[in-house]
Design a protein around this motif. Structure first.
Motif, short mmCIF file in Angstrom:
data_model
loop_
_atom_site.label_atom_id
_atom_site.label_comp_id
_atom_site.label_asym_id
_atom_site.label_seq_id
_atom_site.Cartn_x
_atom_site.Cartn_y
_atom_site.Cartn_z
N HIS A 197 0.85 -1.18 0.00
CA HIS A 197 0.00 0.00 0.00
C HIS A 197 0.89 1.24 0.00
O HIS A 197 1.95 1.24 0.63
N PHE A 198 0.47 2.27 -0.70
CA PHE A 198 1.32 3.47 -0.83
C PHE A 198 1.62 4.10 0.53
O PHE A 198 2.70 4.66 0.74
N SER A 199 0.68 4.03 1.47
CA SER A 199 0.90 4.65 2.77
C SER A 199 2.00 3.94 3.56
O SER A 199 2.66 4.56 4.39
N THR A 200 2.19 2.65 3.30
CA THR A 200 3.28 1.92 3.94
C THR A 200 4.62 2.55 3.56
O THR A 200 5.47 2.83 4.41
N ILE A 201 4.79 2.79 2.27
CA ILE A 201 6.04 3.38 1.77
C ILE A 201 6.20 4.80 2.29
O ILE A 201 7.28 5.21 2.74
N GLN A 239 9.32 5.75 4.79
CA GLN A 239 10.37 6.65 4.31
C GLN A 239 10.46 7.93 5.13
O GLN A 239 11.55 8.43 5.40
N LEU A 240 9.33 8.45 5.54
CA LEU A 240 9.36 9.66 6.36
C LEU A 240 9.92 9.38 7.75
O LEU A 240 10.62 10.22 8.33
N LEU A 241 9.64 8.20 8.28
CA LEU A 241 10.21 7.84 9.57
C LEU A 241 11.73 7.68 9.48
O LEU A 241 12.45 8.00 10.43
N VAL A 242 12.22 7.21 8.36
CA VAL A 242 13.67 7.11 8.15
C VAL A 242 14.28 8.51 8.12
O VAL A 242 15.30 8.78 8.75
N ILE A 243 13.64 9.41 7.38
CA ILE A 243 14.14 10.79 7.29
C ILE A 243 14.17 11.47 8.65
O ILE A 243 15.11 12.20 8.99
N SER A 276 8.00 15.85 -5.61
CA SER A 276 6.86 15.20 -6.25
C SER A 276 7.15 13.70 -6.41
O SER A 276 8.30 13.26 -6.35
N TYR A 277 6.09 12.91 -6.61
CA TYR A 277 6.19 11.45 -6.80
C TYR A 277 7.02 10.80 -5.69
O TYR A 277 7.79 9.87 -5.92
N PHE A 278 6.88 11.32 -4.49
CA PHE A 278 7.69 10.86 -3.36
C PHE A 278 7.53 9.35 -3.14
O PHE A 278 8.52 8.62 -3.06
N THR A 279 6.30 8.89 -3.04
CA THR A 279 6.06 7.47 -2.75
C THR A 279 6.54 6.58 -3.89
O THR A 279 7.17 5.53 -3.65
N LEU A 280 6.25 6.96 -5.10
CA LEU A 280 6.66 6.16 -6.26
C LEU A 280 8.17 5.99 -6.32
O LEU A 280 8.69 4.87 -6.42
N LEU A 281 8.90 7.09 -6.24
CA LEU A 281 10.35 7.02 -6.39
C LEU A 281 11.05 6.44 -5.16
O LEU A 281 12.10 5.82 -5.26
#
Length: 207
Positions: free
Chosen positions: A82-86, A90-94, A199-204
């Motif tokens: 699911h996109f929200s998983t990514i 990723q934001l928690l890593v940042i 932009s396209y944060f989740t995708l990339l």
């Protein structure tokens, strides 16, 4: 594009049919029970989940089974999330070593997500549908109020389909003092470079 050969395939399901449960409280036999409180589901819906390792939680969601079936029939095995998983991972890593509270807003055409992170830990994730800039700012300010976050002092970071010329940016900046744009921090050599680096944060970030 779909007629090409691929060494691996990863599907990202983008919808708002999801909910997050602490891993300590999660039991796989009760997927529908977790999801039915905030998502309208049918008895025939297939429900699955992703583990969010960085947060010791589980993201329960309904994938697009017709898409999964099509990809499987055409290519064979693949993975999906699911996109929200990514987005959350990723934001928690940042923000892993951050000592402050930061609110991210990921904007799409008619939906946006709010991810609040306090000292590196997830404080809130939610998604909202909007049709006007007034819808958007109402949900955003209401969420900040519920979290007892001060618009004068918090740091808000924008991702997705937005720029400084947009009405959404103008109304955000009108009510929130510290507004900035995010950064994917990727180093890819693009054939066609994305318009912005947020932009396209989740995708990339799924690559």
């Amino acid at each position: 594009m779909l007629n090409n050969n691929f060494s691996s395939i990863n599907i990202i399901h983008v919808n708002d049919w999801s909910t997050i449960v602490p891993k300590a409280l999660f039991k796989e036999d009760y997927l529908a029970d977790y999801l039915k409180f905030n998502t309208k589901i049918l008895k025939t819906d297939f429900i699955t989940f992703d583990e969010i390792i960085t947060n010791e939680s589980v993201n329960i969601y309904v994938p697009f089974t017709n898409v999964n079936n099509y990809i499987f029939d055409k290519y064979g095995s693949f993975t999906y999330k699911h996109f929200s998983t990514i987005l959350i991972e990723q934001l928690l890593v940042i923000e892993k070593h951050s000592s402050i509270t930061k609110v991210y807003v990921n904007i799409d055409t008619n939906n946006f997500e709010i991810i609040a992170i306090k000292q590196g830990a997830l404080l809130l994730y939610n998604t909202f549908e909007y049709h006007t800039k007034e819808d958007y700012i109402y949900y955003l300010l209401f969420t900040l109020e519920q979290l007892q976050l001060n618009p004068e002092t918090l740091q808000l970071v924008l991702l997705g389909l937005i720029n400084k010329e947009d009405d959404l940016y103008s109304i955000t900046y009108k009510y929130i003092r510290n507004v900035s744009f995010g950064n994917r921090m990727d180093t890819y050599n693009f054939t066609k470079t994305p318009t912005t680096n947020y932009s396209y944060f989740t995708l990339l970030k799924s690559l």
